[in-house]
Scaffold this active site. Structure first.
Site, PDB file in Angstrom:
ATOM      1  N   GLY A  10     -19.541  27.751  10.770  1.00  0.00           N
ATOM      2  CA  GLY A  10     -20.447  27.806  11.934  1.00  0.00           C
ATOM      3  C   GLY A  10     -21.852  27.447  11.497  1.00  0.00           C
ATOM      4  O   GLY A  10     -22.843  27.941  12.039  1.00  0.00           O
ATOM      5  N   GLY A  13     -25.176  26.040  13.689  1.00  0.00           N
ATOM      6  CA  GLY A  13     -25.805  26.818  14.753  1.00  0.00           C
ATOM      7  C   GLY A  13     -27.203  27.302  14.390  1.00  0.00           C
ATOM      8  O   GLY A  13     -27.777  26.909  13.370  1.00  0.00           O
ATOM      9  N   GLN A  14     -27.736  28.186  15.245  1.00  0.00           N
ATOM     10  CA  GLN A  14     -29.101  28.684  15.067  1.00  0.00           C
ATOM     11  C   GLN A  14     -29.256  29.407  13.728  1.00  0.00           C
ATOM     12  O   GLN A  14     -30.219  29.191  12.996  1.00  0.00           O
ATOM     13  CB  GLN A  14     -29.459  29.647  16.213  1.00  0.00           C
ATOM     14  CG  GLN A  14     -30.922  30.043  16.214  1.00  0.00           C
ATOM     15  CD  GLN A  14     -31.200  31.320  17.007  1.00  0.00           C
ATOM     16  OE1 GLN A  14     -30.315  31.883  17.645  1.00  0.00           O
ATOM     17  NE2 GLN A  14     -32.428  31.776  16.952  1.00  0.00           N
ATOM     18  N   ASP A  36     -18.088  23.413  10.261  1.00  0.00           N
ATOM     19  CA  ASP A  36     -18.327  23.623  11.689  1.00  0.00           C
ATOM     20  C   ASP A  36     -17.310  22.770  12.443  1.00  0.00           C
ATOM     21  O   ASP A  36     -16.687  21.876  11.857  1.00  0.00           O
ATOM     22  CB  ASP A  36     -19.761  23.184  12.062  1.00  0.00           C
ATOM     23  CG  ASP A  36     -20.272  23.870  13.327  1.00  0.00           C
ATOM     24  OD1 ASP A  36     -21.162  24.739  13.221  1.00  0.00           O
ATOM     25  OD2 ASP A  36     -19.766  23.537  14.418  1.00  0.00           O
ATOM     26  N   TYR A 142     -18.370  39.872  24.297  1.00  0.00           N
ATOM     27  CA  TYR A 142     -19.011  39.654  22.988  1.00  0.00           C
ATOM     28  C   TYR A 142     -19.187  40.982  22.245  1.00  0.00           C
ATOM     29  O   TYR A 142     -18.817  41.108  21.071  1.00  0.00           O
ATOM     30  CB  TYR A 142     -20.368  38.992  23.240  1.00  0.00           C
ATOM     31  CG  TYR A 142     -21.233  38.785  22.026  1.00  0.00           C
ATOM     32  CD1 TYR A 142     -20.937  37.805  21.091  1.00  0.00           C
ATOM     33  CD2 TYR A 142     -22.390  39.547  21.838  1.00  0.00           C
ATOM     34  CE1 TYR A 142     -21.762  37.586  19.996  1.00  0.00           C
ATOM     35  CE2 TYR A 142     -23.219  39.336  20.750  1.00  0.00           C
ATOM     36  CZ  TYR A 142     -22.894  38.359  19.830  1.00  0.00           C
ATOM     37  OH  TYR A 142     -23.714  38.159  18.748  1.00  0.00           O
ATOM     38  N   LYS A 146     -17.486  42.308  18.764  1.00  0.00           N
ATOM     39  CA  LYS A 146     -18.270  42.688  17.581  1.00  0.00           C
ATOM     40  C   LYS A 146     -17.902  44.105  17.122  1.00  0.00           C
ATOM     41  O   LYS A 146     -17.806  44.373  15.927  1.00  0.00           O
ATOM     42  CB  LYS A 146     -19.772  42.597  17.881  1.00  0.00           C
ATOM     43  CG  LYS A 146     -20.295  41.181  18.041  1.00  0.00           C
ATOM     44  CD  LYS A 146     -20.184  40.384  16.749  1.00  0.00           C
ATOM     45  CE  LYS A 146     -20.822  39.010  16.841  1.00  0.00           C
ATOM     46  NZ  LYS A 146     -20.581  38.172  15.665  1.00  0.00           N
TER      47      LYS A 146
HETATM   48  N1  NAD Z   1     -28.709  34.219  17.284  1.00  0.00           N
HETATM   49  C1  NAD Z   1     -28.825  35.518  17.513  1.00  0.00           C
HETATM   50  O1  NAD Z   1     -29.814  35.980  18.103  1.00  0.00           O
HETATM   51  C2  NAD Z   1     -27.755  36.453  17.027  1.00  0.00           C
HETATM   52  C3  NAD Z   1     -27.921  37.840  17.223  1.00  0.00           C
HETATM   53  C4  NAD Z   1     -26.912  38.708  16.802  1.00  0.00           C
HETATM   54  C5  NAD Z   1     -25.804  38.194  16.139  1.00  0.00           C
HETATM   55  N2  NAD Z   1     -25.669  36.855  15.961  1.00  0.00           N
HETATM   56  C6  NAD Z   1     -24.456  36.369  15.302  1.00  0.00           C
HETATM   57  O2  NAD Z   1     -24.758  35.406  14.307  1.00  0.00           O
HETATM   58  C7  NAD Z   1     -23.718  34.425  14.249  1.00  0.00           C
HETATM   59  C8  NAD Z   1     -24.310  33.036  14.407  1.00  0.00           C
HETATM   60  O3  NAD Z   1     -24.976  32.971  15.655  1.00  0.00           O
HETATM   61  P1  NAD Z   1     -25.802  31.675  16.093  1.00  0.00           P
HETATM   62  O4  NAD Z   1     -26.916  32.160  16.947  1.00  0.00           O
HETATM   63  O5  NAD Z   1     -26.080  30.798  14.939  1.00  0.00           O
HETATM   64  O6  NAD Z   1     -24.720  30.976  17.061  1.00  0.00           O
HETATM   65  P2  NAD Z   1     -24.659  29.445  17.498  1.00  0.00           P
HETATM   66  O7  NAD Z   1     -23.921  29.392  18.779  1.00  0.00           O
HETATM   67  O8  NAD Z   1     -26.021  28.826  17.430  1.00  0.00           O
HETATM   68  O9  NAD Z   1     -23.795  28.780  16.335  1.00  0.00           O
HETATM   69  C9  NAD Z   1     -22.405  28.995  16.195  1.00  0.00           C
HETATM   70  C10 NAD Z   1     -21.817  27.809  15.464  1.00  0.00           C
HETATM   71  O10 NAD Z   1     -20.388  28.039  15.329  1.00  0.00           O
HETATM   72  C11 NAD Z   1     -19.727  26.810  15.555  1.00  0.00           C
HETATM   73  N3  NAD Z   1     -18.357  27.076  15.984  1.00  0.00           N
HETATM   74  C12 NAD Z   1     -17.936  27.453  17.226  1.00  0.00           C
HETATM   75  N4  NAD Z   1     -16.591  27.574  17.241  1.00  0.00           N
HETATM   76  C13 NAD Z   1     -16.165  27.295  15.973  1.00  0.00           C
HETATM   77  C14 NAD Z   1     -14.873  27.230  15.387  1.00  0.00           C
HETATM   78  N5  NAD Z   1     -13.768  27.473  16.082  1.00  0.00           N
HETATM   79  N6  NAD Z   1     -14.796  26.893  14.065  1.00  0.00           N
HETATM   80  C15 NAD Z   1     -15.913  26.616  13.360  1.00  0.00           C
HETATM   81  N7  NAD Z   1     -17.161  26.635  13.877  1.00  0.00           N
HETATM   82  C16 NAD Z   1     -17.268  26.972  15.182  1.00  0.00           C
HETATM   83  C17 NAD Z   1     -20.555  26.120  16.643  1.00  0.00           C
HETATM   84  O11 NAD Z   1     -20.318  24.712  16.671  1.00  0.00           O
HETATM   85  C18 NAD Z   1     -21.982  26.476  16.223  1.00  0.00           C
HETATM   86  O12 NAD Z   1     -22.530  25.492  15.363  1.00  0.00           O
HETATM   87  C19 NAD Z   1     -22.713  34.805  15.353  1.00  0.00           C
HETATM   88  O13 NAD Z   1     -21.674  35.592  14.802  1.00  0.00           O
HETATM   89  C20 NAD Z   1     -23.536  35.662  16.275  1.00  0.00           C
HETATM   90  O14 NAD Z   1     -22.730  36.574  16.979  1.00  0.00           O
HETATM   91  C21 NAD Z   1     -26.621  35.977  16.381  1.00  0.00           C
END
Ligand code: NAD
Length: 317
Positions: A10, A13-14, A36, A142, A146
């Site tokens: 992943g 992502g962010q 990813d 979600y 978690k």
């Molecule tokens: N961003 C936040 O504020 C935040 C807060 C709490 C927890 N989190 C956790 O951090 C983690 C990352 O969050 P994020 O904000 O980067 O999310 P995001 O949506 O920006 O990135 C997720 C990435 O996972 C990839 N992905 C989706 N399905 C997939 C699959 N089947 N196989 C492989 N890759 C896949 C997507 O293409 C994407 O690039 C997550 O577990 C999220 O729950 C994030």
């Protein structure tokens, strides 16, 4: 540089974009493999594989072929998107984690990182300085995923000795990559809107306080947790983690002190009803005690850094 062989799932992502940068800076590009659904990674100097974390065979092959020792599993659907796609969210968030934990057991992976979230809490949770062990009654798919994931992490550690470590991230604020559909995305959108339009329409109530954290703090917390000796980790579900807490009104005022004609109005939508069930602030004393956690960025520092970096990025574009 020597260090573990690392797989970030992943990674586009962010969080993944910034975690990749930090781990490459620490261990070298040769130590890191990104994965990813998307065919191309975020850095040209890092090997990238197109991988669906739900495909256990493909994941197993990557782990073996790349001699992976540490896995960071970030693939998930987030809180707001998750409510639109409940079955997909459950399948990805649970299935992906279970594949990672099971392969970590079978292939003797040294360490696993998996982020949980403040979404594990719910309406019956005490909302101020929410403690590590308290009521957890999530109302979103979600949050349910978690909470179940935390219990699976604790189970794999207790039953099989898998060294999995986790943080309950608050809303993460960053300027490098766009947010992925969470309830706290407003705290990023507001900066882009302020610089572009001088105005932001917020989908939360102006007074809705939520726990937040600047991405550099969140990334430092991640590596500090992963660096900690195993004996120091007393929480194998997921650690509470706090940065700052603020309302849309407070961040808008802070931006307004730096961009004088900035205005915000609020038109709450379904995300307000999610936010209303989450804590306003978090007690992270266990993380502080166990592995020395200390946040560095307060609201003023976040606003200054966000505006400076987004202005620089606009000039480059
Ligand atoms: N961003 C936040 O504020 C935040 C807060 C709490 C927890 N989190 C956790 O951090 C983690 C990352 O969050 P994020 O904000 O980067 O999310 P995001 O949506 O920006 O990135 C997720 C990435 O996972 C990839 N992905 C989706 N399905 C997939 C699959 N089947 N196989 C492989 N890759 C896949 C997507 O293409 C994407 O690039 C997550 O577990 C999220 O729950 C994030």
């Amino acid at each position: 540089m020597t260090g573990p062989r690392i797989l970030i799932i992943g990674a586009n992502g962010q969080v993944g974009t910034e975690l990749t940068e930090l781990l490459v800076a620490r261990h070298g590009a040769h130590a890191v493999v990104t994965a990813d659904l998307l065919p191309h990674g975020c850095r040209s100097d890092v090997e990238h594989v197109a991988l669906d974390v739900m495909d256990m065979k493909a994941l197993s092959d990557v782990l073996m072929r790349q001699r992976i020792q540490h896995i960071y599993n970030l693939a998930a659907l987030l809180s707001a998107n998750g409510e639109q796609h409940p079955a997909r969210t459950w399948n990805l968030n649970m299935g992906g984690l279970l594949n990672v934990l099971e392969l970590a057991r079978l292939q003797h992976i040294e360490r696993v990182f998996w982020p949980s979230s403040i979404a594990v809490f719910g309406p019956a949770t005490p909302a101020d300085m929410t403690r590590q062990h308290t009521v957890t009654d999530p109302t979103t798919v979600y949050g349910i995923s978690k909470l179940a994931g935390e219990r699976w992490c604790a189970w794999y550690h207790a039953r099989h000795g898998v060294d999995v470590r986790s943080l309950r991230f608050p809303g993460l604020i960053s300027w490098k990559a766009r947010p992925g559909g969470g309830t706290t995305d407003y705290a990023i959108e507001i900066f882009h809107a302020a610089l572009r339009d001088g105005h932001y329409t917020c989908y939360l109530d102006a007074g809705q306080a939520l726990p937040m954290m600047y991405m550099p703090d969140a990334m430092r917390a991640t590596v500090e947790l992963m660096d900690a000796p195993a004996a120091r980790i007393t929480e194998r579900g997921s650690y509470n983690l706090a940065g700052v807490s603020f309302t849309p009104r407070e961040i808008a005022d802070a931006i307004g002190r730096r961009i004088s004609d900035f205005t915000m109005t609020c038109e709450p939508d379904f995300r307000q009803s999610i936010a209303a069930t989450w804590p306003r602030s978090i007690d992270d004393s266990l993380a502080r005690r166990d592995w020395g956690w200390q946040p560095r960025f307060d609201l003023a520092a976040i606003v200054d850094d966000m505006l400076e970096n987004l202005r620089q990025a606009q000039k480059v574009d």
